[in-house]
Structures are given as C-alpha cells and as structure tokens.
Scaffold this motif. Sequence first.
Motif, PDB file in Angstrom:
ATOM      1  N   MET A 144       0.846  -1.218   0.000  1.00 36.21           N
ATOM      2  CA  MET A 144       0.000   0.000   0.000  1.00 36.21           C
ATOM      3  C   MET A 144       0.867   1.249   0.000  1.00 36.21           C
ATOM      4  SD  MET A 144      -3.036   0.757  -0.194  1.00 36.21           S
ATOM      5  CE  MET A 144      -4.085   2.187  -0.065  1.00 36.21           C
ATOM      6  N   LEU A 145       1.882   1.190   0.808  1.00 32.02           N
ATOM      7  CA  LEU A 145       2.763   2.352   0.903  1.00 32.02           C
ATOM      8  C   LEU A 145       3.514   2.567  -0.405  1.00 32.02           C
ATOM      9  CD1 LEU A 145       3.059   4.098   3.350  1.00 32.02           C
ATOM     10  CD2 LEU A 145       5.100   2.873   3.959  1.00 32.02           C
ATOM     11  N   SER A 146       3.857   1.484  -1.089  1.00 34.10           N
ATOM     12  CA  SER A 146       4.615   1.613  -2.330  1.00 34.10           C
ATOM     13  C   SER A 146       3.856   2.394  -3.374  1.00 34.10           C
ATOM     14  CB  SER A 146       4.938   0.239  -2.908  1.00 34.10           C
ATOM     15  OG  SER A 146       5.624  -0.515  -1.976  1.00 34.10           O
ATOM     16  N   LEU A 147       2.544   2.347  -3.281  1.00 32.54           N
ATOM     17  CA  LEU A 147       1.747   3.104  -4.257  1.00 32.54           C
ATOM     18  C   LEU A 147       2.107   4.576  -4.223  1.00 32.54           C
ATOM     19  CD1 LEU A 147      -1.832   1.579  -3.931  1.00 32.54           C
ATOM     20  CD2 LEU A 147      -0.295   1.462  -5.879  1.00 32.54           C
ATOM     21  N   ILE A 148       2.426   5.047  -3.024  1.00 28.61           N
ATOM     22  CA  ILE A 148       2.766   6.467  -2.894  1.00 28.61           C
ATOM     23  C   ILE A 148       3.943   6.815  -3.784  1.00 28.61           C
ATOM     24  CG2 ILE A 148       3.647   8.203  -1.312  1.00 28.61           C
ATOM     25  CD1 ILE A 148       2.064   7.120   0.862  1.00 28.61           C
ATOM     26  N   ILE A 149       4.904   5.911  -3.838  1.00 27.24           N
ATOM     27  CA  ILE A 149       6.075   6.205  -4.662  1.00 27.24           C
ATOM     28  C   ILE A 149       5.795   5.906  -6.125  1.00 27.24           C
ATOM     29  CG2 ILE A 149       8.494   5.699  -5.044  1.00 27.24           C
ATOM     30  CD1 ILE A 149       8.650   4.738  -2.218  1.00 27.24           C
TER      31      ILE A 149
ATOM     32  N   GLN B 220       5.737   1.637  10.753  1.00 27.55           N
ATOM     33  CA  GLN B 220       4.440   1.032  10.438  1.00 27.55           C
ATOM     34  C   GLN B 220       4.288   0.895   8.937  1.00 27.55           C
ATOM     35  OE1 GLN B 220       1.252   3.032  12.518  1.00 27.55           O
ATOM     36  NE2 GLN B 220       2.677   3.720  14.084  1.00 27.55           N
ATOM     37  N   PHE B 221       3.352   0.085   8.510  1.00 28.03           N
ATOM     38  CA  PHE B 221       3.073  -0.162   7.091  1.00 28.03           C
ATOM     39  C   PHE B 221       4.326  -0.649   6.377  1.00 28.03           C
ATOM     40  CE2 PHE B 221      -1.026   1.768   7.204  1.00 28.03           C
ATOM     41  CZ  PHE B 221      -0.920   2.800   8.104  1.00 28.03           C
ATOM     42  N   VAL B 222       5.141  -1.448   7.044  1.00 28.14           N
ATOM     43  CA  VAL B 222       6.416  -1.837   6.447  1.00 28.14           C
ATOM     44  C   VAL B 222       6.214  -2.805   5.299  1.00 28.14           C
ATOM     45  CG1 VAL B 222       8.605  -2.950   6.915  1.00 28.14           C
ATOM     46  CG2 VAL B 222       7.560  -1.504   8.645  1.00 28.14           C
TER      47      VAL B 222
ATOM     48  N   TYR C 109      14.182  -4.049  -0.881  1.00 24.68           N
ATOM     49  CA  TYR C 109      13.306  -2.901  -1.081  1.00 24.68           C
ATOM     50  C   TYR C 109      12.452  -2.839   0.168  1.00 24.68           C
ATOM     51  CZ  TYR C 109       9.374  -0.235  -2.769  1.00 24.68           C
ATOM     52  OH  TYR C 109       8.398   0.688  -2.908  1.00 24.68           O
ATOM     53  N   LYS C 110      12.885  -2.012   1.115  1.00 27.64           N
ATOM     54  CA  LYS C 110      12.162  -1.972   2.377  1.00 27.64           C
ATOM     55  C   LYS C 110      11.716  -0.555   2.648  1.00 27.64           C
ATOM     56  CE  LYS C 110      12.488  -3.417   7.149  1.00 27.64           C
ATOM     57  NZ  LYS C 110      13.330  -3.620   8.286  1.00 27.64           N
ATOM     58  N   ILE C 111      10.418  -0.375   2.802  1.00 35.55           N
ATOM     59  CA  ILE C 111       9.927   0.970   3.114  1.00 35.55           C
ATOM     60  C   ILE C 111       8.999   0.922   4.312  1.00 35.55           C
ATOM     61  CG2 ILE C 111      10.131   1.910   0.793  1.00 35.55           C
ATOM     62  CD1 ILE C 111       7.190   1.423   0.412  1.00 35.55           C
ATOM     63  N   GLY C 112       8.899   2.037   5.002  1.00 37.10           N
ATOM     64  CA  GLY C 112       8.014   2.097   6.158  1.00 37.10           C
ATOM     65  C   GLY C 112       7.845   3.537   6.604  1.00 37.10           C
ATOM     66  N   VAL C 113       6.919   3.724   7.518  1.00 38.98           N
ATOM     67  CA  VAL C 113       6.593   5.076   7.981  1.00 38.98           C
ATOM     68  C   VAL C 113       6.629   5.104   9.503  1.00 38.98           C
ATOM     69  CG1 VAL C 113       4.553   6.463   8.386  1.00 38.98           C
ATOM     70  CG2 VAL C 113       5.234   6.010   6.088  1.00 38.98           C
ATOM     71  N   ASP C 114       7.203   6.133  10.063  1.00 41.50           N
ATOM     72  CA  ASP C 114       7.052   6.307  11.500  1.00 41.50           C
ATOM     73  C   ASP C 114       6.714   7.761  11.777  1.00 41.50           C
ATOM     74  OD1 ASP C 114       9.397   7.725  11.284  1.00 41.50           O
ATOM     75  OD2 ASP C 114      10.357   6.778  12.980  1.00 41.50           O
TER      76      ASP C 114
ATOM     77  N   LEU D 228       9.411  11.374  -2.114  1.00 42.37           N
ATOM     78  CA  LEU D 228       8.627  10.477  -1.261  1.00 42.37           C
ATOM     79  C   LEU D 228       9.428   9.233  -0.932  1.00 42.37           C
ATOM     80  CD1 LEU D 228       5.219  10.956  -3.008  1.00 42.37           C
ATOM     81  CD2 LEU D 228       5.717  11.442  -0.634  1.00 42.37           C
ATOM     82  N   GLY D 229      10.163   8.740  -1.940  1.00 46.13           N
ATOM     83  CA  GLY D 229      10.963   7.551  -1.704  1.00 46.13           C
ATOM     84  C   GLY D 229      12.010   7.762  -0.633  1.00 46.13           C
ATOM     85  N   VAL D 230      12.619   8.947  -0.655  1.00 46.05           N
ATOM     86  CA  VAL D 230      13.628   9.234   0.366  1.00 46.05           C
ATOM     87  C   VAL D 230      13.040   9.133   1.759  1.00 46.05           C
ATOM     88  CG1 VAL D 230      15.026  11.065   1.357  1.00 46.05           C
ATOM     89  CG2 VAL D 230      15.093  10.653  -1.080  1.00 46.05           C
ATOM     90  N   PHE D 231      11.829   9.675   1.896  1.00 42.75           N
ATOM     91  CA  PHE D 231      11.229   9.659   3.231  1.00 42.75           C
ATOM     92  C   PHE D 231      10.800   8.263   3.658  1.00 42.75           C
ATOM     93  CE2 PHE D 231      11.621  13.894   4.136  1.00 42.75           C
ATOM     94  CZ  PHE D 231      11.037  14.733   3.218  1.00 42.75           C
ATOM     95  N   LEU D 232      10.530   7.395   2.680  1.00 44.74           N
ATOM     96  CA  LEU D 232      10.004   6.083   3.051  1.00 44.74           C
ATOM     97  C   LEU D 232      11.071   5.006   3.159  1.00 44.74           C
ATOM     98  CD1 LEU D 232       6.779   5.994   0.878  1.00 44.74           C
ATOM     99  CD2 LEU D 232       6.912   6.068   3.341  1.00 44.74           C
TER     100      LEU D 232
END
Lengths: 503, 99, 622
Positions: free
Chosen positions: A1-6, A57-59, A72-77, A120-124
């Motif tokens: 889901m988060l990957s959609l952002i990028i 979260q949302f990792v 390819y690991k993304i997440g949000v805190d 956005l990718g940098v932040f995630l």
Amino acid sequence: MLSLIIFIPLFAALALIFVDRDNNSLIKTMGLGATSGVLLISLWVLYSFDSSNPGMQFVQNLHWVPALHINYKIGVDGISLWMIVLTAFLGVISIIMSMNQKKGFRNFIALMLALEAGTLGVFLALDTILFYVFWELMLVPTYFIIGLWGEGRRVYATMKFVIYTLVGSLLMLVAIISLTMVHYGATHEVTFDLQVLSQTHIDPFMQIWMFLFFFVAFAIKVPVFPLHSWLPHAYVACPIPALILLTGAMSKTGAYGFLRFCLPLFPDAVNSMALVIGFMAASGMVYGAWIAIAQKDIKALVAYSSISHLGFIVLGIFARNGEGIEGSVLQMVNHGIIASALFLIVGFIEIRMGTRNLGELRGLSKAMPVLYGTFMLVMLAALGLPGLNGFVGEFLILVGVWTSQLLSGLSGVLVLMGGLSIVFASIYMLYMFQGSMQEKPNSEDTSDINANEFKLLLPACFLIVLIGLYPKPFIDRVSPSVESLLHLEKTVNLDAGKGSDSH
Amino acid sequence: MGQEFVLLVSSTVFCVGACGFIIRKNPLIMFMSVELMLNSVNFLLIAYSSFLNSLDGQIFALIIMTVAAAEVVVGLAIILTIFRTRHEMDVDQINALKG
Amino acid sequence: MFASSWLILLFPLTGFIFLSWYGKRISKAFVGFIGCGTVGISFLASLVALSDLLFLPAEEGVGKVEVLYQWVSAANFKLDLAILVDPLSVFMFLIVTGVGFVIHVYSIGYMQDDPEYSRFFSYLNLFIFSMLVLVAAADFFFLIVGWALVGLASYLLIGFYKEKTSAVLAARKAFVMNVIGDVGMVIAAFMIFESFGTLNFIDVFDAAPEMFRPNDDQILLITLLLLVGAFAKSAQLPLHTWLPDAMEGPTPVSALIHAATMVTAGVYLIARCHVLYELAPFTMYLIATVGVLTAIFAGTMGMVQYDIKRVIAYSTMSQLGYMFLAMGIGVYSLGMFHLMTHAFFKALLFLAAGSVIHALDGEQDIRKMGGLKNIMPLTHATFLIGALALAGFPLTSGYFSKEAIILSSYHAEMGNFVFWAIALITAGMTAFYIFRVYFATFIGKTRSPDAHPHESPLTMALPLVFLAVLALAGGFLGPLVDAFLAPVFGHEAHHFHDGILETIALIVGIGGIATAALMYQVSKDRIELMKEVFAPLYDLLFHKYYVDEIYDFLIVKPTKAIGTFMEEKAEKQGVDFAVDQVGFQVKEVSRGISFWQTGRVRTYALNMVAGMVIILLFVVFM
C-alpha cells in the motif's frame, strides 16, 4: 500500500512519455490524478497511523538484489509521517501551479512527478542503498527543470546545484558502504537494512568520519551554512511550481537524514560535534536573515529567508532532546507550508506585475485586497508571530536548545542568535510586505488574484492558523518515534562494551 | 655464440629501433624503426629457442612476422592517405587528437 | 460559572472575523453596530466575571483557571489553552472593554467619512481581542501570544492610512521594537521553563519564593528579560521612540491603544509577576529609576511639541513612567489605580483632541488653533476636565492616583528623595504643557480662519461626557480598587498622608498651570524671547534629544549596511567564490594535465618507453 505512494507518480511520469505532446488535457488529468491519488493515500496513512506505536508502520520488505542483500524496504514512523503528507500536499499544489507552463508542458509535468516520487521515496526508504537511489533520483529531474525551464543564469545554477549535491552524495555512498562493512566485520552478515544497522556498535573514531560524510551530504541538501551557496542561485533560477517542491519537500530530506541516520547511528560523533554544528546552524539563521534584509528581488529575499528558517530546524535537531526534535519536525512542516505559500505569492505578483524588484512594486494592496490579506497572514507566520504555526515550532526548538545537555556550553549564545534572526525576520518581511503592498501605487491597472489562485493559498492559510491554535495532534504523532530515537541512542551507547549482539 | 652476446645484440638493436622511433619525424623512417624493434625481438626468440631446445620461440617468431606484415600494410595505407590529403611528411603536425 | 469568561474573548474575535470578511458588503451603520456591540457584550461578560469573583468563597483561592483543551505536549513541555480569572485580570477586562466600548462608539462618528470604515472596526475588534488574551492568559506562553497579537493590532492600526509613507514607516518601527520586546520575553520564558518546569502562572508563583534567594542571578535575568518586553510595549526608555510616531494612526487608535490599554501592558506584566519581582529588588529599583527618568524625559519633550497629539503622547509616556515608578517601589495597587484613572482622562484628552482635529478638518498644529472655547463648548469643557485630571488638580481622579504615587515615592520603604523630587518636577511640567495646549487651542484669538469648526456629533460627544464623568469621579474608586486587588498582591497598599508634601505638590501643580496661563495668555512675544534665549536647549528638546537620529546612526544604518556588505563580500566574494573556485581550480588542473596529451605519436612513444623502463627498474630492484 505504501509503495503506491512512490510508484503512482513514477509510473505516471513514465506513462507521460507515450502521451502526445500537445494533448494538454490528458497531461493535466494524469498529473492531477497522480498527485491527488498520492495525497489521498497519504491521508489514509495519516488516518490509520497508530500514534502510540513508536516503531515503523506499514512496512513492506521485498528482495531486490539478493546477491548483495539489498532489499526494497519501506516504512513510515512518526518522523516521516508528516513529511509524506506534506510532500503529497505540495505535489498537488505544484502541479496545479504548473498548469500555466507553455512550452514543453508534457515533459515538465513528467519531471515534476518524478521529482515528487524521488522525494517520497527518500522519506520512506528503510534500506540504505534504496535511500541512496531515491536521493539521487531527486537530482535528475531537478537538473532538467532548472536547466531547461528556469530563468536567469539557469545553467550555471543547475550545474552548481547538481555537482555540489553530488559531491555530498558520493561521500554518503562511501559511508553507507563502510557502514555495512563494519557491520559485516562484527556479525559476518551483509545487510543494508537500516533498522539492523542501527543496532551496530561502531568504534568512536570510525563514527566521526562516517558521521561527517553523512553530515556533509545532508548539510548540503538542507542547506546548512556555510554549505549553502548553491541555494540562492538555484532558487532564483527555478520556476515557481518546482520551487514549491524544492523548498517545501526536498530541503527537508536533508533534515530528515540527520534524524534518520546521523542521530541513531553515530551517537558519540554527535556528542562531540553537536556544539560546532549547532553554531553553524545558528550562524546560518543570522546570516540568511541579515542578507535577506538587503535584498531587492523578492524571490531572492524569500530564498535567503529559507536559509534562515532551515537553520532553525537543524539547530533543533542537534539539541537532541524531545522538545528540540519535535519542534524541528513541526517546523519542517511549518516551513514547507509557509515557504511554498510565500513563493506562490511571489509567483502571483510576478505574473501580474512582470517584475520582482521591490523598487518597482508599490501599493499593490489597493488593487489586490484578497492577496493583501493572505499575504499578510503568510508573512506573519513567516516572521514567527506568536499565535501562528511558525512561532510554535520556533519556540519549541529554542526551548529545546536552551535546556539541551548537548549544547549546554553555548545555549545562551545560540538562543540569542535565534532571537536576533527573529528580529531580522520581522524587518525583512515587513520590507517585503510593506514595500510591495503599501504606500501609493504606481499604476492601478492590475487585477486581484482570482478564485483559483486563492484556492491554492487557502489550505496554507488554514493550516497556518490551525497548527498555531492546536498543535497537539501534530506533535502527538511525532512524539513516540522521537522518544524511541532518543532512547535508542542511549541503548547503543550503553552497549558500547558488548558489541552489537544486543538483540 | 653465447647467450650474453645474443641478449646484448638484441637489446642494442631494440634500443636503436626505439630511439629511432622517438627521434625521427619521417613516418617511413619511424616504420623502419618499428620493424627493427620487431626484428630484434625475433632474433632473441629464435636464438633462445635454440638455446632452450624448444620450438616455441620459432613459432612465436613466425607469428610476429605475420603481425608485422599486416601492420605494415595498414600503416603504409594510413601514411599514404595522410600524405595525399595533407602533403605532410612530418609526424608532429598530425596532432588533431591533442587534448 | 467562570466558563462564561470565555465569552469575553470570543465576541471581539467573532467581530474581527465577521467584519474582515463581510465588512465591505454591509452598511456602515451595521458595521458600527457589530463593532461596538461585540465589545459591549464583552463588557457585560466582564461584569458577570466580576460578580462571580466577588461571590467566590475565600477558600477557593484568589481566582480560577479555566482550561479549554491541552494545547501541546512535547517531551517535558506541556501547555493548556487556559484563562485565568482573578481580580487583576477582571480589573483589566473591565478597563479594556469599558474604555474600549466608549472609544468604539466615538469612532462611529470620527471615522464616518473614511472609505475603509469596516477595516477600521475589524482591526479595533482584533485589538480588543488581543489585549484580552494578554490579560486573561494563565501562563507565560499565551501572555506572549497576546503580547504579540497586540503588537500586530497596533501595527495594523498605526499603519491604517497605508498610502501615507510616514504611517507605513511608523507602523514598521513600532512592530520591530515590539518584536525586540517579544524576543526578550521569549527568552525569559525559556529560563522560567528551565527553572520551574512549567510556564503556568500559578505554579511558577507558588514555587518561586522557595526556589530563589532574593537577587539570585537566575531570577534577576528572568525579571530583566521580562522587563525588556515591558519597556518595549510601554514605551519606556530606551525603547520609547515608536510612541510619538504612532500618532500617525487615527485618533481613536491613539486613545485606545496608546493611552488606555496597550501601553499599560507592561505595567500589568509587572503586577502579574510581582512575586518574581519581589525576589529581585535590584530589578525593582531599576524599574523605578527608569520609570521616573522616562517621566521627566517625556515631560521635557512634551513642553515644546506643536502637534496636539504628540504632546498628549509624551504625557502618556510620562504617566506610564509614574506607573512604573509605583510598581518599582512596591505599591502595586496604586500603580494599577493610576492605570485606571489614566485610562479615563488620557482617553478623554485624546478623544477631545480628536474632536478638535475633526472639526478643523485634520489640523493638528496648536499654533493654528485657538479660540475654540465658544464654538465647541462641550469639547472645551471635557478637555479642560481631562487636563485638570492630568495635572492632578484636587478632587479629580488624577489627583488621587498621582498624589498617592508621589507621596509613596518619598515615604515607601523603597522610595527615596530623588524619586520624589523628579516625580514632583515632572508633575509641574505636566501641568504646564497640558495647559499650554489648552490655552493655545481653546482660548484667545482664532488662528484658523479657513476652517469652519463645529461641535462634534452625538456619537463623539457622548463618549466625551462619559469619560469626563469618570475622570472626575474615578478618584473616589480608589479604596475600592485597593480592596479588590489586595488578594492578588497579598496586602493592601499603604496610604501615606503627609501634609507638607501634599501641599508642595499642590503648589507645584497650580504653579505649572499658572505659568502656562502667563506665557500663553498674557504675552505671546515672551514665547519667542524664551525660545531665543534657550535656543540650544529648545533644539535638543524639539528633536527629542536626537534619540531617533542616534538609533538610526548606531543601529538601523549599520544593520542595513552589514546586510549589503554580507551579500557583496561574504556571499558573492566569500562563500560563493570559494565554491566556484573549487570548480574553477579543478578545471585549471585539468587544463594543466591536458598538456600531456600533445597529440603527437612520438611523445606517446616516449611515455611508453619511459614507463617500461620504470617498471623494469621496479622489477629489478624490488
């Protein structure tokens, strides 16, 4: 889901290549659709974000280059959450603002979308190599945007910007690789995963130079005085739509880098260098503000004021306590809103008056009452009027600096420098506002901002007042992650003797 | 003949060829110097194949001669073309690749 | 019940928002109605708060804190959005909304012909709201927020005639000085947070006596920094230069902001934080000294100004000095009492002056006025009452409050002879200059033949009458005020009675009036003679001791010059140059190295041979 952002903006950018150059309506739809989609998803993430959870979260974790263990690991805190929402929000605004671009419309939109995706990718990103890839991805569209659609000495500005940033990035790459190698040396395990690497114990001497390499890369990006000299040229040359993303989102990636990399990975180095860095940041605050006073070109004035405000943010980070860092994160959002609103206003004035020189602008309030009102609100927020959002961030940062253990040697001086830059901010903002809006107008045949342009400024005005009145929800989402960040350092420090097998 | 003699002759001729290549400006003379260098190497190889009782040296000498022949063909063709277009016989003037 | 106190703040805020958005689309009458109505309702709500407070049982403390919501919680820094309803804040509520309401009504008439009528009222409402936030704040943070918002409203109103360059500059000056004060207070807030862990008034004041010994460094710094804010806001030395320039704003603005309310914020601050100031006797002494020096300083300047508003402005500065003197020697409720009476008679004086200006179509120079006594009897009478009150004529409100302060300056524990002497001399000067204005404006021959003066309309006249009544009767409220504020300050102020000193003060006051009468009534040539004799002194006073010029020379010009310098030298020739040099030098090195690439085959051959030789040497020797 988060990957959609990028990937939504990224695929939209690529898909635009196949669209006919002149099919403006389709291009507009795709641009707006992509950015709005990103905004909606980011708002959904905001909504579903668990404020009490300090971790990621949302990792999402996928194998990318198995041979080198790059994932390819993304997440949000808490720290990156507001950055994502801010970037998505600014993305929509900048695409709407780009609608007036006459030449090369398709390519411009495509590059803007790519820029947004990179930011956005940098932040995630949670994998160091992935972070690096997105970091560099931000550069390429910017190069073209400033170089092709810019004004003034655009080629010089963009070359300077790209090469300067690239030098920093390459140093960062060296540090990234050596970080993994140190980790390998301790555990015989190759990984680029940031969360794993955060647990590594690194010998203090190594820490210093690795920290410095990361620091240089981020310090150039933010920018921190004295590594700021690309900014005035790049900002003045950059077209307004891209400038909104540049100053609102891209500059924050540097500050974010400090929080994500420098503080957790290299606590001992931060301990020893914080005072110097704090002083650099404070000098930038005063320096940027002082030069802004002397500016006649309002775009350059706002650019120098950005240097000043960004200095505040870095200062807060290196106070390394809850108030300072939370104030910085809040100020990152605030500056994103305020600076982009200011540049929008500069853009509106320029479109109508054809000039940005304070000597030639005068008495515009008579013809543009709506702009007068919104400009006043944004200007007051920029100079940190208590009651609006800018003050909350500045106050928290300075409280953090004052009570900081790390900066305790110079805290009085640093706070005084902060105070001085606030006084200067009121001076240059009043020069800009009063100089252009008040006194007798030279001619009265300009039109006020229309409804569409006002709608662009309205969210900014709304947020300025909202965050000033009720900052609690913003800070509440940030606090747990910041607390765990500060706590993590202490854990790593304590583990000094035991090596990295703390889990 | 002893090994030292062969070595001495070979290296002397090689040096003469190398110096000739460096010092002379006329491309044809430079070519001859290159041939001299190649020949000195051939001499060495053949002498040593005899000393070491192995055929490898002679085979390799044959290969070198083939390569030399091919190279001379290509090189002379280039020189002829240059001469026809520029009427220069001075190698130093052909410095378009100057950086 | 106290929750209704939020209404006091809410109504002016809604007035501001409504009028700034819709003001241009509704009739002027409606604008005036809304503008005054909101303040009127605030006043009523303040009365409600007053009664709530009076009926509060003693065990529940002095006042109540009403919390709306938690505003922020960041690490150790927690803050609620709350207001404090106690005698001091209710006292200020009543003055601000009461005098504010009267001035709003006056403005209906005064600003009638102005095209930006609705903008004026929206800004006035904003001001009332901000001032209420300032006095209602329950902690230092929102005090600072109110402080800054008041500065903003002041900026907007001073610069109201935004096409006039002098007004724009005056507004900027006021704002920047205000920001300097803000910064001082913000730093004080940091120090308070560092020491007490909270910014809440009640918590800080409860903990302070235990935490600090008197004259401890920390508390001295805190009180001094708060003082920077107070002095900037109340136009005391050396941050006073904005006040005379602030007269560029419309007269109701001068009355409301620069006489009755905003400038008194500094006095309020010291009253509110008296617990902290009591722990820093040095600062108290400094307050009293600066107050009394400002009083005489302003008094001397008021004697030579020609602009009627500027004279009154200098008298404000002077009277504020008295209030600070009172705070500095510890007689807080006397200072607050003078704040109240001053609000009455100073607003009255400004409004009456405004009446004259309005009647003479904008003339503000007293040399061009005269003989208005019979043409504008009501204005004349009210101005006279105001002048008498300012001069401290017996039985006016000003007499009671000013006398009390002058007496205390001698008799109070922290008072001394010098304070008393300076206060006394200033009182004489005050009487002189205000009556100079009176005589020049109302008595004698008419010097403005072109204008057609007329008495003011009802909306302007009624407020004048109302304020005149208060200026006369307000003095008798003294003991009530004292008793009301006593719980906040912990004790009632001591009232001194000293026949000799009172008589001296009376003589000085009347002497001042008489001198003015003599000089301006009897012989006009004497003025010219005096001017020639005292020429250098006169110049000094007329140019306000050249303080503005000194500031310009020492601060303003250097700041701008350094800014330009930094751009030229530091940026273009310094940092930027260094970065460009890096690129340039790389290119130079590159160019240097490229000499190697001669393009000649023979050089390349030489390189090859040389390289081969070196390698051979390596092989042989290593």
